[in-house]
Design a protein around this motif. Structure first.
Motif, PDB file in Angstrom:
ATOM      1  N   PHE A 232       0.787  -1.240   0.000  1.00  7.63           N
ATOM      2  CA  PHE A 232       0.000   0.000   0.000  1.00  7.63           C
ATOM      3  C   PHE A 232       0.815   1.285   0.000  1.00  7.63           C
ATOM      4  O   PHE A 232       0.264   2.360  -0.227  1.00  7.63           O
ATOM      5  N   GLY A 233       2.120   1.172   0.260  1.00  9.37           N
ATOM      6  CA  GLY A 233       2.937   2.383   0.294  1.00  9.37           C
ATOM      7  C   GLY A 233       2.819   3.152  -1.026  1.00  9.37           C
ATOM      8  O   GLY A 233       2.942   2.564  -2.097  1.00  9.37           O
ATOM      9  N   GLY A 234       2.559   4.442  -0.947  1.00 12.41           N
ATOM     10  CA  GLY A 234       2.515   5.265  -2.140  1.00 12.41           C
ATOM     11  C   GLY A 234       1.199   5.241  -2.888  1.00 12.41           C
ATOM     12  O   GLY A 234       1.036   5.942  -3.882  1.00 12.41           O
ATOM     13  N   THR A 235       0.239   4.440  -2.408  1.00 11.63           N
ATOM     14  CA  THR A 235      -1.062   4.399  -3.099  1.00 11.63           C
ATOM     15  C   THR A 235      -2.199   4.875  -2.213  1.00 11.63           C
ATOM     16  O   THR A 235      -3.279   5.162  -2.708  1.00 11.63           O
ATOM     17  N   VAL A 236      -1.957   4.946  -0.907  1.00 11.74           N
ATOM     18  CA  VAL A 236      -2.994   5.442   0.006  1.00 11.74           C
ATOM     19  C   VAL A 236      -2.421   6.586   0.838  1.00 11.74           C
ATOM     20  O   VAL A 236      -1.207   6.698   1.021  1.00 11.74           O
ATOM     21  N   HIS A 237      -3.318   7.423   1.342  1.00  9.25           N
ATOM     22  CA  HIS A 237      -2.915   8.486   2.256  1.00  9.25           C
ATOM     23  C   HIS A 237      -2.529   7.839   3.586  1.00  9.25           C
ATOM     24  O   HIS A 237      -3.363   7.191   4.218  1.00  9.25           O
ATOM     25  N   GLU A 238      -1.268   8.011   3.983  1.00 14.74           N
ATOM     26  CA  GLU A 238      -0.791   7.355   5.202  1.00 14.74           C
ATOM     27  C   GLU A 238      -0.992   8.284   6.408  1.00 14.74           C
ATOM     28  O   GLU A 238      -0.490   9.411   6.419  1.00 14.74           O
ATOM     29  N   LYS A 371      -7.406  12.082   2.424  1.00 19.31           N
ATOM     30  CA  LYS A 371      -8.730  11.491   2.633  1.00 19.31           C
ATOM     31  C   LYS A 371      -8.848  10.826   4.002  1.00 19.31           C
ATOM     32  O   LYS A 371      -9.859  10.208   4.311  1.00 19.31           O
TER      33      LYS A 371
ATOM     34  N   ILE B 295      -9.155   5.810   1.017  1.00 14.04           N
ATOM     35  CA  ILE B 295      -8.020   6.709   1.227  1.00 14.04           C
ATOM     36  C   ILE B 295      -7.045   6.567   0.057  1.00 14.04           C
ATOM     37  O   ILE B 295      -5.848   6.813   0.197  1.00 14.04           O
ATOM     38  N   THR B 313       8.289   4.222  -3.483  1.00 13.28           N
ATOM     39  CA  THR B 313       7.398   4.893  -2.531  1.00 13.28           C
ATOM     40  C   THR B 313       8.107   4.965  -1.189  1.00 13.28           C
ATOM     41  O   THR B 313       9.086   4.256  -0.946  1.00 13.28           O
TER      42      THR B 313
END
Ligand SMILES: [Zn+2]
Ligand SMILES: [Zn+2]
Ligand SMILES: [Zn+2]
Ligand SMILES: [Zn+2]
Lengths: 480, 480
Positions: A232-238, A371, B295, B313
């Protein structure tokens, strides 16, 4: 010879006896945060009550109820209320202190057993509680005993309030103060608390201000569960990325708070205040030594003190919910809470501080375009305390200091909070004075806690001299 | 009827028996991270070895030595090396899998006992290890057993390497692969690993790329010990304040890495790669559902996949040394370590990544004007893996997939790392294929882990069909 001079002479004569009494109470390991020591805390409270009663004081033991300490249910140690003397022609002084201590283990790095008072060749009396706060608490007792044994008139009616939970959040104390304000504490003219420290190591001081503290949790919620950064790194707002961006907008690396409006509420400096910084015993050299690394922001010592005493500051304490252990873990934490707090000063209002912080963080979060869901939670909003050093209570303490130490005391404030100060002031409606006995290097919560023999013995004189000064002071005089 | 068709028919006939075998191995709770289960891990390895030996395979049990698991010294579970068939006229395929599983407790939220395989009406075979990785590991065994029992010619020489520590960092495995590269693994033509998942839930895939990971600790050291924010807040450079400022310079809230030069090393997209994104089974709707909150950064599904597979990422994992517990604590932490990692892609070099990150953070730290001490520590630098999907090993697997599923497989890459892939490729010098059996929603490390009966049964066919395709493939053909 005046009564005060006679008292001083007796204190000098009894130095060794007073040190023995300190040794006796240091030997009671009244650690309030340790369930297995709770019996010792109670024993210490009972020791104090018995000793005051033997002197003729009327005491009332108040048991605040139960406490849940890490899953163990314990009786809270008693608050010992006392009244010594009840002469309608005398003023009434209420003193507060605490008979519990911080934890201490030889393994923590103490040079000697922490619960055995050791008198060092350099004058240090080393032992847990020696300066925080058993020395000062004994001070009031030894003063009264010395007067009685020598047949000296005790100058005031003394009320006291000694608790055994100060090092563990003073659980139960506020309710007792509120409940007893018009009962046990009725008739109090002034309050004196000896539970803080000199600014340096050689010059006595009176303390007339404390900062408040507003504590916040900045929560960012993202996915329903922690995620794997590979997937998920780089694809979702962390949440952690949002959090570090928001935390970095709160304060700059030089300690300047970036929340708009925060400095607007700060009391302006008077000329009198400006002058009060002159001649204070405070040096950056000593501070850098204590810190082990010179990480001091300001180049001017007065600026350092002003940022400790009279300006708001913002510190970042940590993050809950993220990876915190040693080693590597490639987690994207799902929900994190940044913890930060502001130290507040006159005339900031906690509610206004919370409003400004929340508005600002909402605006900054909107800029991120994330988000995730952000929430600001104010978990604590404790007010600052400020008293004029011109109040007769302080004037009396200043005169007493000059008499004992031959020098006018520094007028100091503190950067931290001693919440009971405000509780007394607000509920009793009288002036509160902080009159420290120990020095800056006593190491109250550290290994090798000590009180210097000089401070202990002169401190016993000081508390007595203060009571004598109060007796002859017009407490209704207008403060300048 | 061809051998492959006969094999497919037998697999269909033996479905229920194969499910019973899966039930038998799921019942062995081979949790490698739990010291009390270590005996079960070993038992699972021995079960595999015995079953292969009964079939006529030659096995070698390699015990990698001791492990210190949270202070308990344990024997590491064995790596089971095997050789099934040794015909100089056949190609040799090495397969890898792991027989240990993730922890699982009913209390974690499982609907059924995790170590009892339950066949659901909707076709799910629920149980810990069903899809990760016991189902695929059984696949190779059941394929060989089915051929033997029916007297079908086994198409290749099979070597295998099954470990019991994959879920706990594959401790000891790399050394064994290096040591056996020219011994036990000698003669290997291609490698196949079935230990990942389809991109979606309906369409099979072949996987030809993995990202690398470079892990960093960003350490800020300030005072010699933690400080009290009341006394020191606003007067000293706080390590946590420096840290949040630096962490916020690494990546923006939309995942864009701000370290200059990082994107320079990224392989350009070819037209062939562009085309490969068409028709992939991947939807943001399904992804947002899995996440429980939308998100997702990118609006285009292909961009999400590109940021998972082919772009670097940066994720921030947490902070060591700061306050992390629930509640409030007014500490200024003395020394903190921010933990972050970059997922790396062709053609980034870990050494160059570490250099760029360190240079950038040094420059950003200098801008802060802090007197604290900053240090960047690279704790891990693992390389990405990328294989051409045109290699004959992949072409064979694609043909096998079409034969079983009637559809050309998606060509996928993964965002995470499977380090053993690179270890085999580098040490054996042969092509490695990732050929998943399970689907995206199997929940490998979650509660209610499952493999669909369809995937399990068709997967057993797929592994067999792949070996038959390898047998007739010219592995020396030039890749396009
Ligand atoms: Zn104290
Ligand atoms: Zn204390
Ligand atoms: Zn696996
Ligand atoms: Zn796994």
């Amino acid at each position: 010879m005046s009564t005060v001079d006679k008292y001083f002479e007796l204190v000098d004569q009894h130095q060794q006896k007073f040190i023995e009494t300190l040794r006796e109470v240091v030997a009671i390991p009244s650690v309030s945060s340790d369930a297995s020591r709770r019996g010792e805390v109670v024993r210490m409270g009972e020791w104090l009550q018995a000793r005051w009663e033997a002197l003729g004081a009327t005491c009332k033991r108040v048991d605040p109820g139960k406490q849940d300490l890490h899953g163990v249910e314990l009786d809270l140690p008693p608050v010992i209320l006392g009244q010594y003397g009840n002469d309608a022609n005398k003023k009434t002084v209420l003193v507060y202190g605490h008979y519990d201590v911080q934890p201490a283990l030889l393994e923590d790095g103490w040079d000697t057993d922490p619960f055995t008072l050791v008198e060092m060749a350099d004058g240090r009396l080393v032992g847990r509680g020696s300066t925080d706060d058993k020395g000062p608490v004994l001070g009031w007792l030894l003063c009264a005993e010395t007067h009685k044994q020598a047949g000296l008139d005790f100058p005031v009616n003394l009320k006291f309030c000694f608790e055994g939970m100060e090092e563990s959040g003073s659980e139960g104390l506020d309710d007792i103060i509120v409940a007893e304000a018009d009962k046990w504490f009725k008739g109090t003219d002034v309050v004196c608390i000896s539970d803080n420290y000199w600014l340096g190591t050689s010059k006595p001081c009176l303390t007339h201000g404390l900062r408040g503290v507003s504590y916040f949790h900045l929560q960012i919620e993202g996915p329903g569960a922690d995620l794997h950064s590979g997937v998920f790194g780089g694809t979702v707002h962390e949440p952690m990325i949002d959090l570090v961006h928001l935390l970095s907008t709160l304060v700059d690396p030089n300690g300047r708070i970036k929340v708009p409006g925060i400095y607007d509420q700060v009391m302006a400096e008077t000329e009198e205040e400006q002058r009060s910084y002159e001649g204070l015993e405070f040096s950056h050299n000593a501070l850098a030594g204590d810190l082990k690394r010179d990480i001091i922001i300001h180049s001017d010592e007065r600026m350092t003190l002003k940022h400790r005493w009279r300006y708001p500051t913002l510190s970042i304490h940590g993050v809950e919910g993220a990876f915190y252990a040693p080693g590597d873990k490639t987690v994207i934490p799902a929900r994190v809470r940044g913890k930060f707090s502001l130290r507040t000063v006159p005339n900031m209002e906690p509610a206004r501080v919370a409003e400004l912080v929340t508005q600002y963080l909402n605006a900054e979060f909107a800029k991120l375009g994330s988000k995730n869901v952000m929430k600001v939670i104010e978990t604590h909003g404790g007010r600052w305390w400020y008293s004029s050093p011109n109040h007769p209570n302080f004037v009396a303490a200043a005169r007493a200091t000059e008499r004992v130490y031959g020098v006018a005391p520094d007028l100091t404030r503190e950067g931290g909070s001693i919440p009971v100060t405000l509780t007394f002031e607000e509920n009793l409606g009288v002036n509160v004075l902080l009159l420290p006995m120990g020095a800056a290097d006593d190491g109250a919560h550290s290994t090798n806690e000590k009180i210097d023999k000089r401070n202990y013995i002169q401190g016993i004189k000081l508390l007595g001299a203060y009571l004598h000064e109060i007796a002859v002071t017009d407490l209704t005089a207008t403060t300048a």
